[in-house]
Design a protein around this motif. Sequence first.
Motif, PDB file in Angstrom:
ATOM      1  N   SER A 307       0.828  -1.203   0.000  1.00 49.97           N
ATOM      2  CA  SER A 307       0.000   0.000   0.000  1.00 49.97           C
ATOM      3  C   SER A 307       0.865   1.257   0.000  1.00 49.97           C
ATOM      4  CB  SER A 307      -0.924   0.005   1.216  1.00 49.97           C
ATOM      5  OG  SER A 307      -1.873  -1.036   1.144  1.00 49.97           O
ATOM      6  N   ALA A 308       1.929   1.249   0.806  1.00 59.64           N
ATOM      7  CA  ALA A 308       2.823   2.407   0.844  1.00 59.64           C
ATOM      8  C   ALA A 308       3.476   2.638  -0.518  1.00 59.64           C
ATOM      9  CB  ALA A 308       3.889   2.203   1.926  1.00 59.64           C
ATOM     10  N   LEU A 309       3.944   1.580  -1.162  1.00 59.24           N
ATOM     11  CA  LEU A 309       4.574   1.718  -2.475  1.00 59.24           C
ATOM     12  C   LEU A 309       3.566   2.155  -3.529  1.00 59.24           C
ATOM     13  CD1 LEU A 309       6.867  -1.458  -2.447  1.00 59.24           C
ATOM     14  CD2 LEU A 309       7.600   0.928  -2.287  1.00 59.24           C
ATOM     15  N   ALA A 310       2.361   1.580  -3.494  1.00 54.72           N
ATOM     16  CA  ALA A 310       1.336   1.955  -4.464  1.00 54.72           C
ATOM     17  C   ALA A 310       0.917   3.406  -4.286  1.00 54.72           C
ATOM     18  CB  ALA A 310       0.127   1.032  -4.318  1.00 54.72           C
ATOM     19  N   GLY A 311       0.765   3.853  -3.038  1.00 51.55           N
ATOM     20  CA  GLY A 311       0.410   5.249  -2.798  1.00 51.55           C
ATOM     21  C   GLY A 311       1.487   6.201  -3.277  1.00 51.55           C
ATOM     22  N   ALA A 312       2.751   5.849  -3.050  1.00 54.15           N
ATOM     23  CA  ALA A 312       3.850   6.687  -3.528  1.00 54.15           C
ATOM     24  C   ALA A 312       3.837   6.765  -5.052  1.00 54.15           C
ATOM     25  CB  ALA A 312       5.178   6.127  -3.029  1.00 54.15           C
ATOM     26  N   PHE A 313       3.605   5.631  -5.716  1.00 52.73           N
ATOM     27  CA  PHE A 313       3.543   5.610  -7.178  1.00 52.73           C
ATOM     28  C   PHE A 313       2.416   6.500  -7.695  1.00 52.73           C
ATOM     29  CE2 PHE A 313       1.409   3.715 -10.892  1.00 52.73           C
ATOM     30  CZ  PHE A 313       2.419   3.849 -11.839  1.00 52.73           C
ATOM     31  N   ILE A 314       1.242   6.396  -7.085  1.00 45.25           N
ATOM     32  CA  ILE A 314       0.090   7.193  -7.522  1.00 45.25           C
ATOM     33  C   ILE A 314       0.355   8.683  -7.338  1.00 45.25           C
ATOM     34  CG2 ILE A 314      -2.320   7.741  -6.981  1.00 45.25           C
ATOM     35  CD1 ILE A 314      -2.662   4.755  -6.275  1.00 45.25           C
ATOM     36  N   MET A 315       0.930   9.058  -6.205  1.00 53.85           N
ATOM     37  CA  MET A 315       1.178  10.469  -5.926  1.00 53.85           C
ATOM     38  C   MET A 315       2.211  11.059  -6.888  1.00 53.85           C
ATOM     39  SD  MET A 315       0.336  13.003  -3.920  1.00 53.85           S
ATOM     40  CE  MET A 315      -0.135  12.537  -2.258  1.00 53.85           C
ATOM     41  N   VAL A 316       3.303  10.336  -7.128  1.00 55.45           N
ATOM     42  CA  VAL A 316       4.330  10.827  -8.048  1.00 55.45           C
ATOM     43  C   VAL A 316       3.757  10.958  -9.450  1.00 55.45           C
ATOM     44  CG1 VAL A 316       6.559  10.309  -9.114  1.00 55.45           C
ATOM     45  CG2 VAL A 316       6.227   9.896  -6.672  1.00 55.45           C
ATOM     46  N   LEU A 317       3.006   9.959  -9.892  1.00 55.33           N
ATOM     47  CA  LEU A 317       2.411  10.010 -11.226  1.00 55.33           C
ATOM     48  C   LEU A 317       1.407  11.157 -11.334  1.00 55.33           C
ATOM     49  CD1 LEU A 317       2.103   8.728 -14.019  1.00 55.33           C
ATOM     50  CD2 LEU A 317       0.365   7.207 -13.048  1.00 55.33           C
ATOM     51  N   ALA A 318       0.584  11.348 -10.302  1.00 54.29           N
ATOM     52  CA  ALA A 318      -0.416  12.419 -10.336  1.00 54.29           C
ATOM     53  C   ALA A 318       0.239  13.792 -10.376  1.00 54.29           C
ATOM     54  CB  ALA A 318      -1.336  12.307  -9.120  1.00 54.29           C
ATOM     55  N   ASP A 319       1.309  13.981  -9.589  1.00 59.74           N
ATOM     56  CA  ASP A 319       1.986  15.281  -9.602  1.00 59.74           C
ATOM     57  C   ASP A 319       2.704  15.511 -10.922  1.00 59.74           C
ATOM     58  OD1 ASP A 319       2.595  17.702  -8.209  1.00 59.74           O
ATOM     59  OD2 ASP A 319       4.653  16.993  -7.973  1.00 59.74           O
ATOM     60  N   LEU A 320       3.241  14.456 -11.516  1.00 64.09           N
ATOM     61  CA  LEU A 320       3.876  14.577 -12.828  1.00 64.09           C
ATOM     62  C   LEU A 320       2.856  15.005 -13.882  1.00 64.09           C
ATOM     63  CD1 LEU A 320       6.261  14.190 -14.781  1.00 64.09           C
ATOM     64  CD2 LEU A 320       5.655  11.763 -14.903  1.00 64.09           C
ATOM     65  N   VAL A 321       1.676  14.380 -13.845  1.00 71.38           N
ATOM     66  CA  VAL A 321       0.617  14.757 -14.789  1.00 71.38           C
ATOM     67  C   VAL A 321       0.176  16.193 -14.547  1.00 71.38           C
ATOM     68  CG1 VAL A 321      -1.775  14.288 -15.459  1.00 71.38           C
ATOM     69  CG2 VAL A 321      -0.186  12.392 -15.107  1.00 71.38           C
ATOM     70  N   GLY A 322       0.020  16.570 -13.291  1.00 69.34           N
ATOM     71  CA  GLY A 322      -0.401  17.930 -12.974  1.00 69.34           C
ATOM     72  C   GLY A 322       0.596  18.980 -13.426  1.00 69.34           C
ATOM     73  N   ARG A 323       1.883  18.663 -13.373  1.00 62.05           N
ATOM     74  CA  ARG A 323       2.913  19.626 -13.782  1.00 62.05           C
ATOM     75  C   ARG A 323       3.041  19.752 -15.288  1.00 62.05           C
ATOM     76  NH1 ARG A 323       7.945  18.970 -13.187  1.00 62.05           N
ATOM     77  NH2 ARG A 323       7.997  16.741 -12.680  1.00 62.05           N
ATOM     78  N   THR A 324       2.775  18.681 -16.014  1.00 55.72           N
ATOM     79  CA  THR A 324       3.112  18.647 -17.439  1.00 55.72           C
ATOM     80  C   THR A 324       1.915  18.651 -18.384  1.00 55.72           C
ATOM     81  OG1 THR A 324       3.221  16.214 -17.393  1.00 55.72           O
ATOM     82  CG2 THR A 324       5.263  17.421 -16.960  1.00 55.72           C
ATOM     83  N   LEU A 325       0.734  18.222 -17.924  1.00 49.76           N
ATOM     84  CA  LEU A 325      -0.392  18.050 -18.827  1.00 49.76           C
ATOM     85  C   LEU A 325      -0.805  19.351 -19.493  1.00 49.76           C
ATOM     86  CD1 LEU A 325      -2.516  16.117 -19.990  1.00 49.76           C
ATOM     87  CD2 LEU A 325      -3.979  16.680 -18.030  1.00 49.76           C
ATOM     88  N   LEU A 326      -0.931  20.425 -18.712  1.00 51.60           N
ATOM     89  CA  LEU A 326      -1.359  21.731 -19.246  1.00 51.60           C
ATOM     90  C   LEU A 326      -0.246  22.768 -19.112  1.00 51.60           C
ATOM     91  CD1 LEU A 326      -4.994  21.881 -17.790  1.00 51.60           C
ATOM     92  CD2 LEU A 326      -4.268  21.111 -20.052  1.00 51.60           C
ATOM     93  N   SER A 327       0.997  22.324 -19.129  1.00 53.30           N
ATOM     94  CA  SER A 327       2.136  23.225 -18.980  1.00 53.30           C
ATOM     95  C   SER A 327       2.020  24.409 -19.943  1.00 53.30           C
ATOM     96  CB  SER A 327       3.427  22.455 -19.238  1.00 53.30           C
ATOM     97  OG  SER A 327       4.536  23.294 -19.057  1.00 53.30           O
ATOM     98  N   PRO A 328       2.306  25.638 -19.488  1.00 58.24           N
ATOM     99  CA  PRO A 328       2.912  26.034 -18.195  1.00 58.24           C
ATOM    100  C   PRO A 328       1.921  26.160 -17.031  1.00 58.24           C
ATOM    101  CG  PRO A 328       2.611  27.964 -19.543  1.00 58.24           C
ATOM    102  CD  PRO A 328       2.162  26.801 -20.393  1.00 58.24           C
ATOM    103  N   ILE A 329       0.633  25.892 -17.253  1.00 57.87           N
ATOM    104  CA  ILE A 329      -0.322  25.901 -16.151  1.00 57.87           C
ATOM    105  C   ILE A 329      -0.145  24.617 -15.342  1.00 57.87           C
ATOM    106  CG2 ILE A 329      -2.760  25.944 -15.528  1.00 57.87           C
ATOM    107  CD1 ILE A 329      -3.302  27.395 -18.144  1.00 57.87           C
ATOM    108  N   GLU A 330      -0.071  24.775 -14.034  1.00 58.18           N
ATOM    109  CA  GLU A 330       0.144  23.610 -13.172  1.00 58.18           C
ATOM    110  C   GLU A 330      -1.117  23.287 -12.389  1.00 58.18           C
ATOM    111  OE1 GLU A 330       2.810  22.577  -9.269  1.00 58.18           O
ATOM    112  OE2 GLU A 330       3.836  23.456 -11.007  1.00 58.18           O
ATOM    113  N   LEU A 331      -1.544  22.027 -12.453  1.00 55.75           N
ATOM    114  CA  LEU A 331      -2.699  21.561 -11.691  1.00 55.75           C
ATOM    115  C   LEU A 331      -2.229  21.022 -10.347  1.00 55.75           C
ATOM    116  CD1 LEU A 331      -4.690  19.582 -14.424  1.00 55.75           C
ATOM    117  CD2 LEU A 331      -5.190  21.869 -13.549  1.00 55.75           C
TER     118      LEU A 331
END
Length: 356
Positions: A307-331
């Motif tokens: 669970s700890a590893l899966a949560g870390a994976f989800i959070m890193v992936l979500a923040d990566l998507v938020g930073r890059t999906l609508l760049s330069p706008i950050e979600l």
Amino acid sequence: MKTHKVEETSSAASLEGHSALTFGAQNSLLIEHKAVRRNILLLLMLAAVSIAFLGMGSLIMSPWHVLEALFGQGSELNQFIIKSLRMERLLAAIFTGAAFSLAGCLMQTLARNRLATPGIIGIDNAAMAFAVSSIVSTGVSMAPSGMALVGAATATALAFGLSGGSGTRGYRFIVAGIGIGAIAGSITQLMLSQVNVDTANAAYPWTVGSLNARATDMVYLLGAGLLLSLIACLALSRRFALLPFSDQVITGLGEQIKKIRVAALSISVLLTGLAVAVAGPVGLVALVGPELARAMSGYRGIPLIGSALAGAFIMVLADLVGRTLLSPIELPVGIVTSIVGAPYLIWILVRHTPRN
């Protein structure tokens, strides 16, 4: 002699697919091979998305350049960007995701209900309300982080009290927590509506969940708390495995059910408070993380490390998507996880009837 051989054969069969680590005369840890393979896979997934996280941004780097910078090689510019600008945010994402998800796994086990996560029962919102109150009254400092811990503990105590004799079992605990979360959320909005724009903007990241508002000291404090919590979970894993059973069964095995519940709940509250202190209330990671850990291998036990590893994976992936999906706008990462997690929550409600 025949009976002795049968007992030895039965004992060996019962440990098939497991390895036992013995500590002292009476303490031992049973390790499931399937769980180890699942955790290794999750760790590799986390490593891959972490390298992508460090390489993506206004300056894009190849995985090779990222690895070079991590080991002190390559250009000084790359090393500065990776180590000084992106690494701390990556650590914040890993620590908060792991903390939220591990807390969710423990809370689900305590309540024997897949919906009983810190966010659902109001711990996240209460921690956020206390943190925002400190910002509104004292300004941005270490105070919000400490107040987030106080808020998490307060929400848990209130949920216990309002649920009566049911403790963490059944729907009363969840319904009480939902009510506490709604009240805490309303109080937060009321406080923000009564302050000037600059103060409201300073508190805004705490309301949506964002890694932009992280405090360096709190990131490392969360890391230390997460490490100690993982060690405690491993040490208590055999006792935590008894939580899905009835109180009579646990008592019959010679264990003290109240102490086990207090230990699990204390770890969950500590992790939630520290995670909210770093990133604010990040929605539904505590719900999706444990489910991902279980789904990857069909594991029927309590996947604490997974669970700890899966949560870390989800959070890193979500923040990566938020930073890059609508760049330069950050979600903010909290918005991304809510967009992904909300349909999954609806699916659970529609397809499954939570156990009481």
